[in-house]
Design a protein around this motif. Structure first.
Motif, PDB file in Angstrom:
ATOM      1  N   HIS A 382       0.821  -1.210   0.000  1.00  0.00           N
ATOM      2  CA  HIS A 382       0.000   0.000   0.000  1.00  0.00           C
ATOM      3  C   HIS A 382       0.854   1.258   0.000  1.00  0.00           C
ATOM      4  N   ALA A 383       1.940   1.247   0.747  1.00  0.00           N
ATOM      5  CA  ALA A 383       2.781   2.447   0.891  1.00  0.00           C
ATOM      6  C   ALA A 383       3.411   2.877  -0.429  1.00  0.00           C
ATOM      7  N   GLU A 384       3.492   1.945  -1.403  1.00  0.00           N
ATOM      8  CA  GLU A 384       4.136   2.263  -2.681  1.00  0.00           C
ATOM      9  C   GLU A 384       3.173   2.868  -3.696  1.00  0.00           C
ATOM     10  N   HIS A 385       1.878   2.934  -3.360  1.00  0.00           N
ATOM     11  CA  HIS A 385       0.886   3.454  -4.301  1.00  0.00           C
ATOM     12  C   HIS A 385       0.558   4.916  -4.005  1.00  0.00           C
ATOM     13  N   ARG A 386       0.150   5.632  -5.044  1.00  0.00           N
ATOM     14  CA  ARG A 386      -0.182   7.053  -4.908  1.00  0.00           C
ATOM     15  C   ARG A 386      -1.560   7.249  -4.306  1.00  0.00           C
ATOM     16  N   LEU A 387      -1.660   8.136  -3.360  1.00  0.00           N
ATOM     17  CA  LEU A 387      -2.944   8.510  -2.759  1.00  0.00           C
ATOM     18  C   LEU A 387      -3.242   9.962  -3.123  1.00  0.00           C
ATOM     19  N   LEU A 388      -4.290  10.180  -3.924  1.00  0.00           N
ATOM     20  CA  LEU A 388      -4.697  11.532  -4.298  1.00  0.00           C
ATOM     21  C   LEU A 388      -5.818  12.055  -3.403  1.00  0.00           C
ATOM     22  N   MET A 389      -6.238  11.214  -2.467  1.00  0.00           N
ATOM     23  CA  MET A 389      -7.241  11.634  -1.483  1.00  0.00           C
ATOM     24  C   MET A 389      -6.989  10.841  -0.209  1.00  0.00           C
ATOM     25  N   PRO A 390      -7.573  11.222   0.928  1.00  0.00           N
ATOM     26  CA  PRO A 390      -7.363  10.460   2.166  1.00  0.00           C
ATOM     27  C   PRO A 390      -7.706   8.981   1.985  1.00  0.00           C
ATOM     28  N   PHE A 391      -6.919   8.115   2.648  1.00  0.00           N
ATOM     29  CA  PHE A 391      -7.085   6.661   2.486  1.00  0.00           C
ATOM     30  C   PHE A 391      -8.516   6.203   2.720  1.00  0.00           C
ATOM     31  N   GLU A 392      -9.128   6.591   3.845  1.00  0.00           N
ATOM     32  CA  GLU A 392     -10.470   6.108   4.175  1.00  0.00           C
ATOM     33  C   GLU A 392     -11.482   6.513   3.105  1.00  0.00           C
ATOM     34  N   GLN A 393     -11.296   7.698   2.534  1.00  0.00           N
ATOM     35  CA  GLN A 393     -12.203   8.163   1.480  1.00  0.00           C
ATOM     36  C   GLN A 393     -12.040   7.307   0.218  1.00  0.00           C
ATOM     37  N   LEU A 394     -10.780   6.986  -0.132  1.00  0.00           N
ATOM     38  CA  LEU A 394     -10.525   6.158  -1.312  1.00  0.00           C
ATOM     39  C   LEU A 394     -11.003   4.728  -1.082  1.00  0.00           C
ATOM     40  N   ARG A 395     -10.783   4.222   0.122  1.00  0.00           N
ATOM     41  CA  ARG A 395     -11.249   2.857   0.435  1.00  0.00           C
ATOM     42  C   ARG A 395     -12.774   2.773   0.356  1.00  0.00           C
ATOM     43  N   ALA A 396     -13.456   3.854   0.749  1.00  0.00           N
ATOM     44  CA  ALA A 396     -14.919   3.874   0.652  1.00  0.00           C
ATOM     45  C   ALA A 396     -15.376   3.754  -0.798  1.00  0.00           C
ATOM     46  N   VAL A 397     -14.593   4.317  -1.726  1.00  0.00           N
ATOM     47  CA  VAL A 397     -14.910   4.186  -3.160  1.00  0.00           C
ATOM     48  C   VAL A 397     -14.864   2.716  -3.566  1.00  0.00           C
ATOM     49  N   VAL A 398     -13.797   2.013  -3.117  1.00  0.00           N
ATOM     50  CA  VAL A 398     -13.652   0.593  -3.463  1.00  0.00           C
ATOM     51  C   VAL A 398     -14.767  -0.236  -2.830  1.00  0.00           C
ATOM     52  N   LEU A 399     -15.100   0.051  -1.580  1.00  0.00           N
ATOM     53  CA  LEU A 399     -16.167  -0.694  -0.912  1.00  0.00           C
ATOM     54  C   LEU A 399     -17.500  -0.488  -1.612  1.00  0.00           C
ATOM     55  N   ARG A 400     -17.720   0.721  -2.115  1.00  0.00           N
ATOM     56  CA  ARG A 400     -18.960   0.963  -2.863  1.00  0.00           C
ATOM     57  C   ARG A 400     -18.957   0.168  -4.170  1.00  0.00           C
ATOM     58  N   MET A 405     -20.739  -4.359  -7.214  1.00  0.00           N
ATOM     59  CA  MET A 405     -20.316  -5.499  -8.012  1.00  0.00           C
ATOM     60  C   MET A 405     -21.041  -6.765  -7.592  1.00  0.00           C
ATOM     61  N   MET A 406     -21.231  -6.976  -6.268  1.00  0.00           N
ATOM     62  CA  MET A 406     -21.930  -8.159  -5.782  1.00  0.00           C
ATOM     63  C   MET A 406     -23.363  -8.189  -6.311  1.00  0.00           C
ATOM     64  N   LYS A 407     -24.004  -7.014  -6.358  1.00  0.00           N
ATOM     65  CA  LYS A 407     -25.375  -6.945  -6.886  1.00  0.00           C
ATOM     66  C   LYS A 407     -25.401  -7.250  -8.382  1.00  0.00           C
ATOM     67  N   VAL A 408     -24.442  -6.685  -9.112  1.00  0.00           N
ATOM     68  CA  VAL A 408     -24.406  -6.901 -10.556  1.00  0.00           C
ATOM     69  C   VAL A 408     -24.053  -8.352 -10.877  1.00  0.00           C
ATOM     70  N   CYS A 409     -23.111  -8.932 -10.105  1.00  0.00           N
ATOM     71  CA  CYS A 409     -22.757 -10.343 -10.305  1.00  0.00           C
ATOM     72  C   CYS A 409     -23.971 -11.240 -10.067  1.00  0.00           C
ATOM     73  N   ALA A 410     -24.799 -10.886  -9.094  1.00  0.00           N
ATOM     74  CA  ALA A 410     -26.025 -11.649  -8.847  1.00  0.00           C
ATOM     75  C   ALA A 410     -26.938 -11.573 -10.068  1.00  0.00           C
ATOM     76  N   ALA A 411     -27.013 -10.397 -10.710  1.00  0.00           N
ATOM     77  CA  ALA A 411     -27.821 -10.248 -11.925  1.00  0.00           C
ATOM     78  C   ALA A 411     -27.229 -11.049 -13.077  1.00  0.00           C
ATOM     79  N   TRP A 412     -25.874 -11.196 -13.090  1.00  0.00           N
ATOM     80  CA  TRP A 412     -25.217 -12.022 -14.105  1.00  0.00           C
ATOM     81  C   TRP A 412     -25.300 -13.506 -13.764  1.00  0.00           C
ATOM     82  N   ASP A 413     -25.940 -13.833 -12.626  1.00  0.00           N
ATOM     83  CA  ASP A 413     -26.062 -15.225 -12.157  1.00  0.00           C
ATOM     84  C   ASP A 413     -24.686 -15.830 -11.908  1.00  0.00           C
ATOM     85  N   THR A 414     -23.822 -15.058 -11.235  1.00  0.00           N
ATOM     86  CA  THR A 414     -22.451 -15.490 -10.965  1.00  0.00           C
ATOM     87  C   THR A 414     -22.140 -15.289  -9.503  1.00  0.00           C
TER      88      THR A 414
END
Length: 553
Positions: A382-400, A405-414
């Motif tokens: 993690h320390a080697e990657h660029r952060l253009l915003m606070p970590f928790e804010q960026l992690r919230a993007v990934v969690l969203r 993705m879980m909802k869409v995968c369910a629609a794809w029947d996967t």
């Protein structure tokens, strides 16, 4: 999973999700996304002999015995496969009665005993099939007709003998398939039909074949004129979607998804209905009815084997291909064909690369479209990657993204692991089949494929800057997965030493309870490593902690 499922049966109140995540953070010290057997053993192998003996209940002992019987059966199957690969003749399989099971030509419907009128007996099978589909849905399993029958048989085969007797069959139909009102006369008539050789037992193959025959016999074979019209319709559609160097051999290869050189009806129907970009012929039910397909299949599978070889297929489908009328594609249809052909080219290149590796040839380094070589180095942290915003804010993007993705995968029947779902998502985003994404593809696809039009540009730019660690302007599947994984992992607090010791002791006690006798953490690792790649992902690890003991947890 619980003990009967090969797991350790540890509930969240015994081991919390946060504790498992903290342990994983310590296990995956190099942030690779997986844990090798050495990393695993380093943490888990405390003094096993000093662990307290655990007294199992009668029910728990039965669950352990069931799992060990299943493991023994799997070992025997692997040994048999190794003997076949080594060219050794396989000893003939025998019934429990000692009678040899002969592998002959497939039987036909006329050779089986009917103790009740055919339509009445077929209705019994159709009811079983309908109920089986509902039960398979509850088991979270979806497969072809043959695979579902095989799954059902394995659920019925309680003693892991590879065969059923009538008592097992009756008990399991009523209890596993939840059909307590099924009449004795119906089950006796069905058993008499599937137990063609009157041995008192049926193998998986006999069971599948008997049921298949009763389904097949109800499909009316097409008459010659209707057969000719249907083949012409299919040929025209095939030439439309497989234009250029068209051949039915090429179509057969596209239909034969499991690459066993035989088609089952499910594969055949799927390619008839599927969209052209998915390798199908896009023929709707009003163009080719289900009854017509079933009638054609009845003619194709003349030997009632349940599958059609390439020779049987070509015999019916190969009319004068050059004489077929040319079909003009729309712009959208041309794009779909180009997408499929690009995917086929990518698959060919992957196969050729695998063959080169197997032959011992060095693989040329993969390159970006820009010409830069993709270097395969140690996993970044993690320390080697660029952060253009606070970590928790960026992690919230990934969690969203992950939640959506879980909802869409369910629609794809996967349904898959974290890594498999990210890979599936990447492939859906990678519209040009390059094996890489650029930022424009990424933004467009997140908004259109993941249905997140309100995702802010600043959020996507910050996430892109993080995953595109080498600033090449493109990311591979591995880079994409790894960047997202790092942002998830970094939010898991590593366990402190005291908590780590307590958790490992708890897990060791549970493991010794379910893997008693010759217990070792190597054995547990092998049970957890479900994809047998000698590495664990977090999903596998969590599954075995929660699963029932007889299921490998």
């Amino acid at each position: 999973a619980n003990g009967s499922q090969g797991g350790l049966s540890l509930k969240p109140h015994e081991v919390s999700l946060e504790a498992l995540q903290g342990l994983w953070r310590r296990l995956d010290a190099d942030c690779s996304g997986g844990v090798s057997i050495d990393e695993f053993m380093h943490f888990m192998r405390i003094e096993e002999a000093a662990l307290p003996e655990v007294e199992l209940t009668a029910d728990e002992k039965l669950q352990v015995e069931m799992r060990e019987a299943a493991e023994q059966q799997a070992r025997e199957a692997r040994e048999a496969a190794e003997r076949r690969l080594a060219g050794h003749a396989e000893p003939k399989q025998k019934y429990a009665t000692g009678r040899t099971i002969e592998h002959k030509r497939p039987t036909t419907h006329a050779e089986h005993r009917l103790l009740m009128p055919f339509e009445q007996l077929r209705a019994v099978v159709l009811r079983l099939q309908d109920q089986m589909m509902k039960v398979c849905a509850a088991w979270d399993t979806k497969g072809s007709m043959n695979k579902n029958w095989e799954l059902l048989f394995k659920r019925l085969d309680k003693d892991f003998s590879g065969r059923l007797d009538f008592v097992e069959f009756v008990k399991a139909v009523r209890e596993e398939l939840l059909l307590p009102d099924m009449k004795d006369t119906d089950l006796q008539a069905l058993w008499a039909y599937v137990d063609h050789d009157r041995s008192g037992e049926v193998t998986i193959a006999e069971f599948q074949h008997g049921l298949y025959l009763l389904i097949l016999e109800g499909w009316a074979p097409l008459m010659d004129e209707d057969l000719g019209n249907l083949i012409l319709t299919i040929n025209v559609a095939a030439k439309k979607w497989y234009h250029g160097h068209f051949s039915w051999y090429k179509v057969f290869r596209a239909i034969d998804t499991d690459e066993n050189d035989r088609l089952e009806f499910d594969e055949f129907e799927r390619v008839i209905r599927a969209n052209g970009s998915q390798g199908g012929l896009s023929l709707k039910p009003h163009e080719v009815s289900l009854e017509a397909l079933q009638g054609l299949w009845r003619r194709l599978d003349a030997d009632c084997s349940g599958g059609v070889s390439i020779d049987e297929f070509m015999h019916f489908m190969r009319i004068e291909e050059a004489a077929l009328p040319e079909v003009e594609l729309t712009a959208d249809e041309k794009l779909q064909v180009e997408m499929r052909e690009a995917a086929e080219q990518q698959a060919r290149e992957a196969r050729e690369a695998a063959e080169r590796r197997l032959a011992g040839h060095a693989e040329p380094k993969q390159k970006y479209a820009t010409g830069r070589t993709i270097e395969h180095k140690r996993p970044t942290t993690h320390a080697e990657h660029r952060l253009l915003m606070p970590f928790e804010q960026l992690r919230a993007v990934v969690l969203r993204l992950q939640d959506q993705m879980m909802k869409v995968c369910a629609a794809w029947d996967t349904k898959g692991s974290m890594n498999k779902n990210w890979e599936l998502l990447f492939k859906r985003l990678d519209k040009d089949f390059s094996g890489r994404l650029d930022f424009v593809e990424f933004v467009k696809a997140v908004r259109e494929e993941l249905l997140l039009p309100d995702m802010k540009d600043t959020d996507l730019q910050a996430l892109w800057a993080y995953v595109d660690h080498d600033r090449s302007g493109e990311v591979t599947i591995a880079e994409f997965q790894h960047g997202l994984y790092l942002l998830i992992l970094e939010g898991w607090a590593p366990l402190m030493d005291e908590d780590l010791g307590n958790l490992i002791l708890t897990i060791n006690v549970a493991a010794k309870k379910w893997y008693h006798g010759h217990f070792s953490w190597y054995k547990v690792f092998r049970a957890i490593d479900t994809d047998e790649n000698d590495r664990l992902e977090f999903d596998e690890f969590e599954r075995v902690i929660r699963a029932n003991g007889s299921q490998g947890g």
